[in-house]
Structures are given as structure tokens and as C-alpha cells.
Design an enzyme around this catalytic site. Sequence first.
Site, mmCIF file in Angstrom:
data_model
loop_
_atom_site.group_PDB
_atom_site.id
_atom_site.type_symbol
_atom_site.label_atom_id
_atom_site.label_comp_id
_atom_site.label_asym_id
_atom_site.label_seq_id
_atom_site.Cartn_x
_atom_site.Cartn_y
_atom_site.Cartn_z
ATOM 1 C CE LYS A 158 36.563 -31.780 -12.506
ATOM 2 N NZ LYS A 158 36.536 -31.407 -13.923
HETATM 3 N N1 PPE Z 1 32.974 -31.965 -18.880
HETATM 4 C C1 PPE Z 1 34.300 -32.014 -18.626
HETATM 5 C C2 PPE Z 1 35.139 -32.963 -19.356
HETATM 6 C C3 PPE Z 1 34.830 -31.151 -17.665
HETATM 7 O O1 PPE Z 1 36.130 -31.194 -17.408
HETATM 8 C C4 PPE Z 1 33.990 -30.230 -16.996
HETATM 9 C C5 PPE Z 1 34.562 -29.296 -15.965
HETATM 10 C C6 PPE Z 1 32.619 -30.224 -17.295
HETATM 11 C C7 PPE Z 1 32.146 -31.119 -18.239
HETATM 12 C C8 PPE Z 1 31.650 -29.324 -16.571
HETATM 13 O O2 PPE Z 1 31.460 -29.745 -15.246
HETATM 14 P P1 PPE Z 1 31.116 -28.732 -14.069
HETATM 15 O O3 PPE Z 1 32.331 -27.918 -13.840
HETATM 16 O O4 PPE Z 1 30.768 -29.589 -12.930
HETATM 17 O O5 PPE Z 1 29.971 -27.896 -14.556
HETATM 18 N N2 PPE Z 1 35.892 -28.905 -16.190
HETATM 19 C C9 PPE Z 1 36.653 -28.348 -15.101
HETATM 20 C C10 PPE Z 1 38.118 -28.372 -15.383
HETATM 21 C C11 PPE Z 1 38.667 -27.283 -16.199
HETATM 22 C C12 PPE Z 1 40.175 -27.382 -16.358
HETATM 23 O O6 PPE Z 1 40.646 -26.984 -17.417
HETATM 24 O O7 PPE Z 1 40.867 -27.828 -15.432
HETATM 25 C C13 PPE Z 1 36.099 -26.988 -14.690
HETATM 26 O O8 PPE Z 1 35.354 -26.360 -15.438
HETATM 27 O O9 PPE Z 1 36.384 -26.581 -13.570
#
Ligand code: PPE
Length: 314
Positions: A158
Site C-alpha cells: 500500500k
Molecule cells: N484497494 C485500494 C486501492 C485501496 O486503496 C483500498 C483501501 C482497498 C483496496 C481496500 O482495502 P482495505 O481498506 O484494507 O479493505 N483504501 C483506503 C484509502 C482511502 C483513501 O482515499 O485514502 C481506505 O479505504 O482506507
Amino acid sequence: MTPTEKIWHNGRFIGWDEAKIHVLSHVVSYASSVFEGLRCYETASGAAIFRLRDHMRRMVDSAKIYRMENIGFSLDELSQAAVDLVRVNRLKSCYIRPIVFRGYGQIGVDARNTPVEVYMACWEWGKYLGEEALANGVDVCVSSWMRMAPNTLPALSKAAGNYLNSQLIRMEANVNGYEEGIALDAAGYVSEGSGENIFVVRDGKIYTPPLGNSVLPGITRDSVMRLCEELGIPVIETLVPREMLYIADEVFFTGTAAEITPIRSIDRITIGEGRRGPITEKLQRTFFDIVSGAVEDRFGWLTPVPASEPVPRS
Ligand code: PPE
């Protein structure tokens, strides 16, 4: 964003306005940072952080991929810092953003001699795709941008750089009147949203792209898969062709910020009945029952934040 009182930096609390870096910090030129996003929910017995250790583990993994082998804090220390942070800021519910980045000291692409800094901030953050999104669903498009190809930027990390791609997807979608964009991967299969994983429901089964399709290994994705297992709903991790989105009964996003958000149209094609479907609703209910503390935390997903304010560590 409403500022809170304290931000955690390398083991100490500093004031919100003191959390500044030099413009020539490595991260500014080269995007050398990895981060996390967690939600802390309000429950009847106080604030509780959702899947704290799993998020911290992913952050340490994200750092390792970029050769930040030792960020100076163990998983336990990072987890404790998040609990302390919410406690000193006296928040009932919030979003927590830990960031690990290469700081000031060396310029040039080889990053190995730059100091690694760890910060953690939190603030109150409402619904990601709008207040109505969870109940009514969102209108989205398939992006003209694709997700990073394998062996270019690692999707399992990430890392800030990945969010340049996300910004292109999200801004294009918003400019064109959609709430979010879905990216395909380099081979043309469905990958994920700019900040969410994606699930497709058809005939009572759920399909989602496997990690090899340039997706972030989402913690909410994993949580939903575990809830499906418990509910007896089959989840198949498989290649998802774009057109499978259009003929689905239901499609939904998952993410820490987006939680479980139904999708009601894609490229102006109505998905199912054009509103939140029954499986999406069931998963939302099961998920929110756990995070709100309405039912027993049978998976051990919540870390309680003690109510009293500790003496900030220095
Ligand atoms: N894909 C991406 C690209 C992504 O950024 C997130 C989280 C997810 C999948 C889902 O992952 P999880 O949160 O572990 O279920 N995106 C984060 C960032 C948002 C932002 O705009 O900053 C979030 O949801 O916290």
C-alpha cells in the site's frame, strides 16, 4: 478534515501543527512512502479499532517490499501507538492513518540511506462515497486508466505511488459525473476501484479478482470473505471479465473507508434492480453488527481503546 490534538511521531506525541517535514524529504520527490487506513468504531463499551494488527502487519509488509526492512517499531508497538493515539485525542470513532516514509538526508533515487520516519494521525471521517451510498448504491464507470501492470509497481504494497494511478481513476470518474471508477488490470480483467476491492454477485455466488490481478489485499475484502464463509455464500477468486460486471445481480465495493458500498450502475448500465441487492445488504448488516458491537466479536476483530487518557509517552 477537522484537526485533532495530537499526532504520533517515532514514538512520541506532537501537536497536530508540528507534524511537518522538509520539502527535500525523499518522499516528496520520489513518493517513497507506505501507509495504512484503519477505522475506529464507536461501540456501547467504548471506541474499538477494527483489525488493528492486520493493518499494521500489512504496513510492515508494504515497507519490506520497498526495502524498509526495519522501521524501528514492532507490530505490538505500532498497534499500541494507534490505541494511545485515539485515547489521547479522546475520539469515539475516527479514521487512523499511519504513514512510513523516507525522510530528509539524501537526495537521489537510491533511498537506502534516508532515515525512515513513522507518523500516525487520526481524525473523524464520515462516509467515503457520500451519506447515501451505503443504502442506495453508487454510479460508477470502468476507467480508461488501468491498474499497474505486475512487475511495475507492486500492488500488494500500500504505497503512495500506487495512489497516483488511483488519483487518475478517481478524478476522471468524478469529472465525468460518476462516484468512482473501476480499473481493469494490464490484461484487461477487472482489478479494483481507486480505493476499494470489488465483488460481483451472480446466481447466489460471489466472484472477486484474486491478488494476482493487481489488487490490494484488502482487510475488508478478507473480512467479507470470512463472513461469506460463515453465511454459506460461496466466494470464488477468479478472473473477472469486464462484461461480467454488467450482467451481475449485484456488485459492491469493500474498503476501510468505503466499508461495504453497493454499486447500482456501471457505465450507465443498471446493475440488477438498480439498488442495493439482498446479499450486499446481508453482508452489510453482518459487518455493521460486528463493528458496532451489537453482536459478539466472534472473530476477535476489535481492539478496545481504554477510555482514560494516558500520560503521553516521550
Ligand atoms: N484497494 C485500494 C486501492 C485501496 O486503496 C483500498 C483501501 C482497498 C483496496 C481496500 O482495502 P482495505 O481498506 O484494507 O479493505 N483504501 C483506503 C484509502 C482511502 C483513501 O482515499 O485514502 C481506505 O479505504 O482506507
